[in-house]
Design an enzyme around this catalytic site. Structure first.
Site, PDB file in Angstrom:
ATOM      1  N   HIS A 272      30.423  31.328  -6.992  1.00 16.55           N
ATOM      2  CA  HIS A 272      31.648  31.179  -7.451  1.00 16.55           C
ATOM      3  C   HIS A 272      32.140  32.495  -8.176  1.00 16.55           C
ATOM      4  CE1 HIS A 272      31.724  26.692  -8.577  1.00 16.55           C
ATOM      5  NE2 HIS A 272      31.872  26.589  -7.138  1.00 16.55           N
TER       6      HIS A 272
ATOM      7  N   TYR B 229      38.455  24.717 -12.669  1.00 16.68           N
ATOM      8  CA  TYR B 229      37.701  23.226 -12.659  1.00 16.68           C
ATOM      9  C   TYR B 229      38.524  22.120 -13.019  1.00 16.68           C
ATOM     10  CZ  TYR B 229      33.390  25.930 -12.383  1.00 16.68           C
ATOM     11  OH  TYR B 229      32.411  26.540 -11.674  1.00 16.68           O
TER      12      TYR B 229
ATOM     13  N   GLU C  45      28.691  31.202 -15.198  1.00 14.72           N
ATOM     14  CA  GLU C  45      29.467  32.240 -14.580  1.00 14.72           C
ATOM     15  C   GLU C  45      30.052  33.066 -15.719  1.00 14.72           C
ATOM     16  OE1 GLU C  45      32.239  29.447 -12.887  1.00 14.72           O
ATOM     17  OE2 GLU C  45      30.826  28.677 -11.401  1.00 14.72           O
TER      18      GLU C  45
END
Length: 130
Positions: free
Chosen positions: A71, A81, A123
């Site tokens: 990602h 998302y 992330e």
């Protein structure tokens, strides 16, 4: 929950999810440029694995690391998302039909965003390290 029917139908759900995602959110297609044609199969494995291990999230640490690394390379951001989540829920409903009651979809929405929060947090750490 409907972990077993979702796991069994994970490939059909993932194929449908991408169709819905690209139709409802065409701007997200750029993030998938160059993705191999088996991407839906990889998502299917991830869905099935999550469905089977939803009560034991710690077993998914390797998979989470792998997904978040990809990602970050693809520049996936927090705002992506909800797009994927709504597409996934529509796909679950489409594929499972009457099994996917409002209660079931609410549970899967909660499960999806629980995992999304884990991915987003990791992330964010990886983006900060880059």
């Amino acid at each position: 929950m409907t972990a077993a029917p979702v796991a069994v139908n994970a490939e059909a759900i993932s194929q449908k999810m991408y169709t819905i995602l690209f139709s409802d959110f065409p701007q997200i297609k750029v993030l998938f440029k160059g993705a191999d044609s088996s991407l839906h199969k990889k998502l299917a494995v991830a869905i099935a694995t999550y469905a089977k291990n939803i009560e034991n999230i710690e077993t998914l640490s390797y998979t989470i690391e792998r997904i978040t690394s990809i990602h970050v390379l693809k520049n996936i951001q927090k705002e992506h998302y909800p797009m994927v989540g709504s597409s996934l829920l529509k796909a679950i409903k489409d594929v499972l039909g009457d099994i996917a009651t409002d209660e079931v979809l609410d549970a899967w929405e909660e499960a999806y965003f629980f995992l999304a929060d884990i991915l987003i947090t990791r992330e964010k750490e990886l983006y900060a390290q880059a």
